[in-house]
Design a protein around this motif. Sequence first.
Motif: not given
Length: 271
Positions: A9, A58, A91-92, A96, A99-100, A232, A259, A261
């Motif tokens: 990260t 990521y 991926d996003t 996200w 990732r979250k 964001n 971070f 998103p």
Amino acid sequence: MALKKVLITVTTYPLPSRSYDELVCTAGILDDGSWIRIYPVPLSFLKDLKKGTGFKKYTWVELDLKKRTDDFRPESHSPNNYKIKIFDTLDTKDFWRERKRFCINNFYTNKAKLIQDSQKPTNISLATFKPSKIIDFVVEEDDKEWKDEWKELRKQTDLFAEIESDPEKLIPKVPFKFYYIFEDDEGVSSRLMIEDWEIFELYKNCFKRTKNEKQAVDLVKKKYFDIFTTKNDIYLFLGTTMEWHRRRSPNPFVIIGVFYPLIQDQLSLDL
């Protein structure tokens, strides 16, 4: 063998003011949600980073790691070798979502609590922090060229091994420092430097496009302040340097990653 699967990260920009083996900080999150710091990482890996391989953010990777005995910070480890198995990159999609799942399961909102946990006996040195409000984005001028200390570091360590080109050309000096000023859940403010590789790469790309330092800085501020604070959902990845943590500085943390998103509005939640 101590193979660990790590979600990378963080990769910070090289700062010769650090001790030679912490020149580049690479950190990530284990599958149980805990943080881990990996150093030293040879700068040859930066070539892979620029190509989108190696320590790409990521991405899940597997490394053979051991706990560092010369570092009191519990998250600090060293590679036994640099054989890296690369898995998938998160991926996003869906704001996200993947990732979250790993990056914001546990986070701080209170500065005093974070500082308390950074002291003995826990010595926490990596953390995710959710600011209640970002007050400002500050840019300060810095030296335009690397200091002699950079050259000395090249003599002391093999971090530059296997780099085909000159490190100064591979890693040009960015003549600015970037800071966030933000508040915690009690309105207590902090002013922390941003050392994330991503912000320096953004500046370099903006300068390459505009050929103007002021315009490049304005574009960086537009993203990190104007856009991030309105569109964001910002979390900060924080880390300490061993020197200032050992000295028990009032706040030994710097921002090693952001971070960001997109904000998930109520309409998207209902879908």
